[in-house]
Design a protein around this motif. Structure first.
Motif, PDB file in Angstrom:
ATOM      1  N   THR A 177      33.749 -81.396  73.290  1.00  0.00           N
ATOM      2  CA  THR A 177      32.758 -81.099  74.315  1.00  0.00           C
ATOM      3  C   THR A 177      33.411 -80.661  75.623  1.00  0.00           C
ATOM      4  OG1 THR A 177      30.803 -82.038  75.445  1.00  0.00           O
ATOM      5  CG2 THR A 177      32.656 -83.536  75.033  1.00  0.00           C
ATOM      6  N   TYR A 178      32.612 -80.520  76.662  1.00  0.00           N
ATOM      7  CA  TYR A 178      33.093 -80.059  77.966  1.00  0.00           C
ATOM      8  C   TYR A 178      32.041 -80.395  79.013  1.00  0.00           C
ATOM      9  CZ  TYR A 178      30.189 -76.176  76.244  1.00  0.00           C
ATOM     10  OH  TYR A 178      29.170 -75.430  75.693  1.00  0.00           O
ATOM     11  N   PRO A 179      32.403 -80.366  80.321  1.00  0.00           N
ATOM     12  CA  PRO A 179      31.414 -80.645  81.371  1.00  0.00           C
ATOM     13  C   PRO A 179      30.313 -79.576  81.374  1.00  0.00           C
ATOM     14  CG  PRO A 179      33.658 -80.722  82.229  1.00  0.00           C
ATOM     15  CD  PRO A 179      33.740 -80.115  80.873  1.00  0.00           C
ATOM     16  N   PRO A 180      29.060 -79.948  81.663  1.00  0.00           N
ATOM     17  CA  PRO A 180      28.619 -81.257  82.136  1.00  0.00           C
ATOM     18  C   PRO A 180      28.326 -82.262  81.021  1.00  0.00           C
ATOM     19  CG  PRO A 180      26.767 -79.754  82.136  1.00  0.00           C
ATOM     20  CD  PRO A 180      27.959 -78.935  81.726  1.00  0.00           C
ATOM     21  N   TYR A 181      28.391 -81.825  79.752  1.00  0.00           N
ATOM     22  CA  TYR A 181      28.058 -82.731  78.649  1.00  0.00           C
ATOM     23  C   TYR A 181      29.027 -83.905  78.584  1.00  0.00           C
ATOM     24  CZ  TYR A 181      25.258 -78.691  77.276  1.00  0.00           C
ATOM     25  OH  TYR A 181      24.364 -77.649  77.263  1.00  0.00           O
ATOM     26  N   SER A 182      30.325 -83.635  78.696  1.00  0.00           N
ATOM     27  CA  SER A 182      31.320 -84.703  78.622  1.00  0.00           C
ATOM     28  C   SER A 182      31.144 -85.694  79.768  1.00  0.00           C
ATOM     29  CB  SER A 182      32.726 -84.112  78.649  1.00  0.00           C
ATOM     30  OG  SER A 182      32.945 -83.339  79.819  1.00  0.00           O
ATOM     31  N   THR A 183      30.729 -85.200  80.919  1.00  0.00           N
ATOM     32  CA  THR A 183      30.503 -86.074  82.070  1.00  0.00           C
ATOM     33  C   THR A 183      29.462 -87.133  81.741  1.00  0.00           C
ATOM     34  OG1 THR A 183      31.012 -84.243  83.581  1.00  0.00           O
ATOM     35  CG2 THR A 183      29.828 -86.126  84.509  1.00  0.00           C
ATOM     36  N   GLU A 184      28.421 -86.719  81.053  1.00  0.00           N
ATOM     37  CA  GLU A 184      27.338 -87.640  80.703  1.00  0.00           C
ATOM     38  C   GLU A 184      27.795 -88.674  79.677  1.00  0.00           C
ATOM     39  OE1 GLU A 184      22.659 -87.461  79.214  1.00  0.00           O
ATOM     40  OE2 GLU A 184      23.843 -85.614  79.425  1.00  0.00           O
ATOM     41  N   TYR A 185      28.565 -88.262  78.674  1.00  0.00           N
ATOM     42  CA  TYR A 185      29.068 -89.210  77.679  1.00  0.00           C
ATOM     43  C   TYR A 185      29.837 -90.343  78.343  1.00  0.00           C
ATOM     44  CZ  TYR A 185      28.259 -85.585  74.095  1.00  0.00           C
ATOM     45  OH  TYR A 185      27.714 -84.652  73.264  1.00  0.00           O
ATOM     46  N   ILE A 186      30.749 -89.961  79.236  1.00  0.00           N
ATOM     47  CA  ILE A 186      31.630 -90.947  79.866  1.00  0.00           C
ATOM     48  C   ILE A 186      30.875 -91.776  80.891  1.00  0.00           C
ATOM     49  CG2 ILE A 186      33.683 -91.183  81.319  1.00  0.00           C
ATOM     50  CD1 ILE A 186      34.749 -88.632  79.843  1.00  0.00           C
ATOM     51  N   ARG A 187      29.989 -91.128  81.665  1.00  0.00           N
ATOM     52  CA  ARG A 187      29.195 -91.844  82.655  1.00  0.00           C
ATOM     53  C   ARG A 187      28.338 -92.921  82.006  1.00  0.00           C
ATOM     54  NH1 ARG A 187      24.520 -88.554  83.934  1.00  0.00           N
ATOM     55  NH2 ARG A 187      25.833 -87.129  85.131  1.00  0.00           N
TER      56      ARG A 187
END
Length: 317
Positions: A177-187
């Motif tokens: 994946t990549y931002p912004p999707y990865s940001t949501e996973y980790i958040r």
């Protein structure tokens, strides 16, 4: 005189000498921090200022951008070199890469549930990715770094918008994946990062491609696009807080998360564009390497002989 003022002076001269705007050029764009500077240029009116009648068409993923072009709904698309290289083999009209937006040096990642602490731990497990685009390439390179191949994992096609639910349901153990999707996973503490593109620096180049036919009818497109792009970069440099707020809102993340995501990306200035596209040897080498990997993982059927033909250069207008 500040650089942005010099650019505006050039723009005024350019527009005063330009003919009436031609038909709208439609470019597909998916969420990715590097592409947001195109959105910033659109919102600030820089395309219009340079006399470029360009409209951004929002889609969800890299695969969607490619599909929009293949279906004839747009005249070009933002993507990595991977999707640009694939498009003609998939039956699309010939394209030229006309803008190098950024290098991903940490932005593209693999996230996994807490049970898996490394790429090597994924052996025999199920990994989701967009198999028709960047995802398969990133996964293949990540596995290679651990002496593994795609045959060591169970690869399933998962669109970026579906990754969160597939991880939550336990249908996949990891996701490319990549931002912004990865940001949501980790958040949301759903997954943690086990690989990033900083392990394969300078390999993933994000670009804008347009059809050959558009370049034929718009011979000044590239110069105008580069100018508007640089105006957006300068606008952000002059007021990063306002620029980050605008671009982050479209990504659905906070300004702080957006600026954090930019730390994994090298944005390419118009001056660098000139160096890349005039000498073009560096991009050519990357294109050959990417093409060879795609052929190796059966994501592309070609001998890669003429792959450099999709790169725009001043001598190929």
């Amino acid at each position: 005189m500040p650089r942005i003022m010099v650019l505006f002076a050039v723009v005024l001269l350019l527009v005063s000498c330009s003919p009436a705007p031609q038909k709208t050029i439609r470019i597909a764009i998916n969420p990715w921090p590097g592409y947001e500077f195109l959105y910033l240029a659109e919102q600030r009116g820089f395309f219009q200022a340079v006399g470029l009648n360009l409209e951004l068409v929002q889609v969800s993923t890299l695969s969607d951008s490619q599909r929009a072009y293949l279906a004839g709904r747009v005249d070009g698309f933002a993507s990595t070199l991977i999707e640009a290289i694939q498009v003609e083999a998939l039956g699309g009209q010939p394209v030229k890469v006309v803008l190098a937006a950024d290098y991903s040096n940490g932005g593209d990642v693999i996230v996994a549930t807490r049970a898996f602490g490394s790429v090597s731990a994924l052996k025999g497990k199920t990994v989701g990715c967009e198999v028709g685009s960047l995802g398969l390439y990133v996964l293949a390179r990540a596995l290679q770094s651990e002496g593994m191949t795609l045959s060591d994992v169970n690869v399933v096609n998962v669109e970026q918008g579906d990754g969160k639910s597939q991880l939550s349901l336990g249908n996949i153990d990891a996701m490319v994946t990549y931002p912004p999707y990865s940001t949501e996973y980790i958040r949301d503490n759903l997954a943690h990062q086990i690989f990033s593109s900083d392990t394969i620096p300078w390999e993933i180049l994000d670009t804008v491609s347009v059809s050959d036919s558009v370049l034929t009818t718009h011979p000044d497109l590239v110069n105008k696009l580069w100018l508007a792009w640089q105006m957006a970069l300068d606008d952000y440099a002059n007021d990063p807080e306002a620029g980050a707020a605008l671009m982050a809102a479209r990504e659905g993340i906070s300004p702080g998360e957006f600026t954090d995501a930019l730390n994994g990306i090298h944005i390419i200035s118009s001056e660098e564009q000139g160096e890349l596209f005039v000498t073009d040897s560096e991009i050519n080498q990357k294109m050959q390497s990417v093409c060879a990997t795609l052929v190796e993982v059966n994501a592309l059927e070609t001998d890669c002989t003429h792959i450099s033909d999709i790169l725009w250069s001043p001598g190929r207008e």
